[in-house]
Design an enzyme around this catalytic site. Structure first.
Site, mmCIF file in Angstrom:
data_model
loop_
_atom_site.group_PDB
_atom_site.id
_atom_site.type_symbol
_atom_site.label_atom_id
_atom_site.label_comp_id
_atom_site.label_asym_id
_atom_site.label_seq_id
_atom_site.Cartn_x
_atom_site.Cartn_y
_atom_site.Cartn_z
ATOM 1 N N ARG A 47 -13.233 -7.541 -2.814
ATOM 2 C CA ARG A 47 -12.536 -8.714 -2.287
ATOM 3 C C ARG A 47 -11.278 -8.357 -1.497
ATOM 4 O O ARG A 47 -10.778 -9.170 -0.755
ATOM 5 C CB ARG A 47 -12.217 -9.671 -3.428
ATOM 6 C CG ARG A 47 -13.470 -10.450 -3.861
ATOM 7 C CD ARG A 47 -13.236 -11.182 -5.127
ATOM 8 N NE ARG A 47 -12.722 -10.256 -6.138
ATOM 9 C CZ ARG A 47 -12.348 -10.607 -7.349
ATOM 10 N NH1 ARG A 47 -12.410 -11.845 -7.724
ATOM 11 N NH2 ARG A 47 -11.926 -9.715 -8.213
ATOM 12 N N LYS A 152 -20.469 1.146 -17.343
ATOM 13 C CA LYS A 152 -20.207 0.591 -18.654
ATOM 14 C C LYS A 152 -18.993 -0.340 -18.606
ATOM 15 O O LYS A 152 -18.216 -0.221 -17.659
ATOM 16 C CB LYS A 152 -20.004 1.709 -19.680
ATOM 17 C CG LYS A 152 -18.745 2.551 -19.440
ATOM 18 C CD LYS A 152 -18.434 3.397 -20.623
ATOM 19 C CE LYS A 152 -17.460 2.679 -21.506
ATOM 20 N NZ LYS A 152 -16.172 3.387 -21.677
ATOM 21 N N ASP A 181 -23.874 6.603 -18.057
ATOM 22 C CA ASP A 181 -23.064 7.005 -19.204
ATOM 23 C C ASP A 181 -22.584 8.397 -18.839
ATOM 24 O O ASP A 181 -23.365 9.355 -18.837
ATOM 25 C CB ASP A 181 -23.906 7.051 -20.482
ATOM 26 C CG ASP A 181 -23.042 7.344 -21.691
ATOM 27 O OD1 ASP A 181 -22.298 8.349 -21.665
ATOM 28 O OD2 ASP A 181 -23.096 6.579 -22.668
ATOM 29 N N HIS A 182 -21.306 8.528 -18.494
ATOM 30 C CA HIS A 182 -20.900 9.788 -17.863
ATOM 31 C C HIS A 182 -21.008 10.980 -18.812
ATOM 32 O O HIS A 182 -21.062 12.120 -18.377
ATOM 33 C CB HIS A 182 -19.511 9.680 -17.215
ATOM 34 C CG HIS A 182 -18.352 9.811 -18.147
ATOM 35 N ND1 HIS A 182 -17.873 8.768 -18.891
ATOM 36 C CD2 HIS A 182 -17.568 10.870 -18.470
ATOM 37 C CE1 HIS A 182 -16.845 9.186 -19.619
ATOM 38 N NE2 HIS A 182 -16.637 10.459 -19.380
ATOM 39 N N LYS A 186 -22.492 15.425 -18.436
ATOM 40 C CA LYS A 186 -21.783 16.657 -18.803
ATOM 41 C C LYS A 186 -22.808 17.752 -19.077
ATOM 42 O O LYS A 186 -23.747 17.560 -19.857
ATOM 43 C CB LYS A 186 -20.910 16.417 -20.049
ATOM 44 C CG LYS A 186 -19.728 15.482 -19.778
ATOM 45 C CD LYS A 186 -18.853 15.341 -21.005
ATOM 46 C CE LYS A 186 -17.859 14.197 -20.884
ATOM 47 N NZ LYS A 186 -16.636 14.523 -20.186
ATOM 48 N N GLU A 220 -9.222 12.316 -28.391
ATOM 49 C CA GLU A 220 -8.406 12.371 -27.173
ATOM 50 C C GLU A 220 -6.960 12.419 -27.602
ATOM 51 O O GLU A 220 -6.571 11.722 -28.545
ATOM 52 C CB GLU A 220 -8.631 11.125 -26.328
ATOM 53 C CG GLU A 220 -9.975 11.087 -25.667
ATOM 54 C CD GLU A 220 -10.117 9.845 -24.817
ATOM 55 O OE1 GLU A 220 -9.855 9.913 -23.613
ATOM 56 O OE2 GLU A 220 -10.481 8.796 -25.371
ATOM 57 N N ASP A 239 -15.835 1.118 -26.702
ATOM 58 C CA ASP A 239 -15.446 1.974 -25.578
ATOM 59 C C ASP A 239 -16.133 3.337 -25.626
ATOM 60 O O ASP A 239 -16.520 3.882 -24.595
ATOM 61 C CB ASP A 239 -13.917 2.151 -25.611
ATOM 62 C CG ASP A 239 -13.395 2.905 -24.404
ATOM 63 O OD1 ASP A 239 -13.737 2.501 -23.282
ATOM 64 O OD2 ASP A 239 -12.648 3.882 -24.582
ATOM 65 N N HIS A 244 -21.213 6.627 -25.426
ATOM 66 C CA HIS A 244 -21.187 8.089 -25.362
ATOM 67 C C HIS A 244 -21.638 8.746 -26.674
ATOM 68 O O HIS A 244 -22.445 9.673 -26.669
ATOM 69 C CB HIS A 244 -19.780 8.581 -25.027
ATOM 70 C CG HIS A 244 -19.185 7.929 -23.815
ATOM 71 N ND1 HIS A 244 -19.919 7.626 -22.698
ATOM 72 C CD2 HIS A 244 -17.918 7.530 -23.529
ATOM 73 C CE1 HIS A 244 -19.126 7.070 -21.784
ATOM 74 N NE2 HIS A 244 -17.913 6.997 -22.268
ATOM 75 N N LYS A 345 -8.198 7.901 -30.217
ATOM 76 C CA LYS A 345 -7.141 8.239 -29.256
ATOM 77 C C LYS A 345 -5.937 8.750 -30.042
ATOM 78 O O LYS A 345 -5.813 8.485 -31.231
ATOM 79 C CB LYS A 345 -6.725 7.002 -28.472
ATOM 80 C CG LYS A 345 -7.891 6.374 -27.713
ATOM 81 C CD LYS A 345 -7.589 6.222 -26.247
ATOM 82 C CE LYS A 345 -8.720 5.550 -25.506
ATOM 83 N NZ LYS A 345 -9.460 6.410 -24.607
HETATM 84 C C1 BG6 Z 1 -14.415 6.440 -20.978
HETATM 85 C C2 BG6 Z 1 -13.562 5.588 -21.863
HETATM 86 O O1 BG6 Z 1 -15.747 5.997 -20.956
HETATM 87 O O2 BG6 Z 1 -14.391 7.790 -21.457
HETATM 88 C C3 BG6 Z 1 -12.148 6.103 -21.953
HETATM 89 O O3 BG6 Z 1 -13.545 4.252 -21.352
HETATM 90 C C4 BG6 Z 1 -12.139 7.552 -22.346
HETATM 91 O O4 BG6 Z 1 -11.373 5.347 -22.877
HETATM 92 C C5 BG6 Z 1 -13.091 8.353 -21.471
HETATM 93 O O5 BG6 Z 1 -10.805 8.033 -22.199
HETATM 94 C C6 BG6 Z 1 -13.239 9.774 -21.999
HETATM 95 O O6 BG6 Z 1 -14.016 10.524 -21.123
HETATM 96 P P1 BG6 Z 1 -13.897 12.115 -21.080
HETATM 97 O O7 BG6 Z 1 -14.952 12.541 -20.115
HETATM 98 O O8 BG6 Z 1 -12.509 12.423 -20.625
HETATM 99 O O9 BG6 Z 1 -14.132 12.581 -22.479
#
Ligand code: BG6
Length: 504
Positions: A47, A152, A181-182, A186, A220, A239, A244, A345
């Site tokens: 937008r 996501k 799903d990243h 990996k 994290e 999250d 993941h 976290k």
């Molecule tokens: C994301 C979450 O999907 O993955 C974040 O929304 C998180 O909260 C992140 O920090 C962590 O990804 P990675 O690859 O740094 O472990």
């Protein structure tokens, strides 16, 4: 190397952070690596009223996510020429103008009517975008192909995920939908499949007869930072856990697939997810789950904010920043083997690893010895695999010490490890959905997480444990893990032994 077809990537929500931070850098790397087809362009849509030039500046030329000084001028300029932008009135308003621009660009740059639509927008507009694309004829595959990548979160609950699947399937076929799903991008997560199914030494032991328990830690060291507004409505379960971590669990627990292709691998993953014992009884949930929230602390003179003091977070928030769950998988392979999975976290360090704890020897010959066998698969950082086993301490008698047999990805010289988004985007460009979640997988993961989430959110008296930033979560988490075993609290390096803690 399989060559991708000529194509156009259309990013919805292109003025948002993900495009500049992850997507454009990933495609730039693919470009440098020679992975893009001859005719390839990117059209940003959102937008914000930007011109092509504004967009180019924002996501590339003036972006803090690039260090263009290191790159060749020609390379930058030919990549810049691949970037375009089209403002839209709204995601739910008519896409006729957008379709015209796509058509024109397709003609000018000969992208053969092959389109990937990337939804990097708030999930509430996913359905509207899919519907609008269909109404301007962009979801069909009569001439070229059309794929939809969905970011996501995929739903906020089982019901919303099921609804979203139904809604998207009205306009796109399952084979066109790529749920990203990243973590699956990996390298080390993919290596789980190779470790398990290309070695005859692990698979015979990979079951209830030899494994005592499985532990998965995702930690994290950062807090929620500027994402408080989003995170407070989400929490650790939604999250990280539902997506993941459940993906990692499915790769650890699955049966060997018939073949290494998208359908077979995902069939086995979904079977494993469906076998996880669902906890519906409130007492069972309370006994097997722990939620926590980080509280204000001071570390080495530095004041760390508590979660409730973070920007965008409700000062009385009951959103978890720590979640630990013990569960079982009801099938032959995993009967009675507990899985302990936690994510949080503000932990002492950033680390994701899987620890397979093997059973002790049936008869202990060497009393007082420490020879626990563990297989540690380190997903990040210091990526690698390590086996812990007992060796004799030189000298009289039989004193046993633990030794490490390890492999580090960094030892593989000459191989560039692709970043997660780079790998996943390349797969989608080539039409390979193996590393994307299928609709039934997402729903199966939600079926497990949903009752826990509901119980936590609907019962105000479920304990929310506070933990100071820089420690391994609430102490009570040690009670979750049975008997004499304890969490392996890992350090930044794979070979660091348990007990690492920023405060000590
Ligand atoms: C994301 C979450 O999907 O993955 C974040 O929304 C998180 O909260 C992140 O920090 C962590 O990804 P990675 O690859 O740094 O472990």
């Amino acid at each position: 190397m399989k060559q991708a077809d000529n194509q156009m990537l259309i990013i919805f929500g292109a003025s948002g952070d993900l495009t500049a931070r992850k997507l454009i850098p990933a495609i730039f790397d693919l470009f440098k690596g020679g992975f893009l087809p001859d005719n390839y362009i990117i059209l940003g849509a959102s937008r914000s009223k930007l011109s092509d030039e504004d967009f180019r500046n924002r996501v590339l030329l003036e972006s803090s996510y690039f260090d263009l000084g290191k790159e060749e001028k020609e390379l930058i300029s030919s990549f810049t020429n691949k970037l375009f932008y089209e403002p839209i009135k709204g995601y739910e308003s008519d896409f006729t103008d957008l379709a015209k621009r796509i058509g024109q660009l397709d003609k000018d740059y000969q992208t053969d009517q092959n389109y990937i639509f990337y939804l990097s927008t708030p999930p509430r507009v996913y359905k509207g975008i899919a519907e609008n694309l269909a109404s301007v004829g962009l979801s069909g595959e009569t001439t070229g192909w059309s794929r939809l990548i969905v970011e996501k979160p995929f739903g906020y609950s089982l019901e919303t995920a099921q609804n979203l699947n139904k809604e998207l399937l009205q306009y796109f076929n399952e084979s066109q939908i790529y749920r990203i799903d990243h973590y699956l991008g990996k390298e080390t997560v993919q290596n789980l499949l190779v470790t398990r199914f290309s070695n005859s030494i692990f698979e015979p032991l990979w079951n209830r007869n030899y494994i005592q328990h499985i532990e998965i830690t995702n930690a994290e060291d950062i807090g929620v930072g500027s994402r408080g507004g989003y995170y407070d409505k989400s929490g650790a379960l939604r999250d990280m856990f539902q997506n993941h971590l459940m993906q990692i669990v499915s790769l650890v627990a699955m049966e060997p697939p018939l073949e290494a292709n998208a359908a077979e691998i995902r069939n086995e993953k979904v079977k494993a997810l469906r076998s996880i014992r669902i906890m519906n009884d409130p007492e069972v949930i309370e006994k097997n789950t722990i939620r926590g929230q980080y509280v204000a602390t001071e570390i080495a003179g530095e004041k760390i904010k508590g979660y409730r003091d973070e920007e965008g977070v409700d000062p009385e928030s009951l959103t978890e920043t720590y979640a630990a769950i013990k569960f079982y998988i009801d099938n032959w392979r995993w009967k009675d083997v507990p899985f302990y999975v936690r994510t949080a976290k503000r932990m002492p360090t950033k680390v994701t690893e899987i620890v397979v704890h093997f059973k002790p020897t049936p008869h202990n010959l060497f009393s007082g010895s420490n020879s626990d066998n563990k297989l540690i698969i380190r997903i990040q950082p210091n990526e690698g695999v390590m086996i812990k086993f007992g060796v004799k301490v030189p000298g009289q008698g039989f004193k046993v010490e633990q030794a490490n047999l390890d492999f580090y990805y960094s030892q593989l010289t000459g191989t560039k490890v692709m970043q997660a988004y780079e790998r996943l985007l390349l797969d989608a460009m080539q039409g390979d959905a193996t590393l994307y979640a299928r609709g039934d997988e997402v729903e199966a993961a939600w079926k497990f997480v949903d009752p826990i989430l509901k119980h936590w959110h609907q019962n105000k008296d479920v304990r929310m444990y506070g933990y100071g930033a820089g420690v391994w979560g609430p102490e009570v988490a040690n009670e979750l893990i049975d008997g004499e075993i304890s969490w392996r609290n890992p350090g930044p390096n794979l070979s660091d032994d348990p007990g690492y803690c920023l405060l000590c």
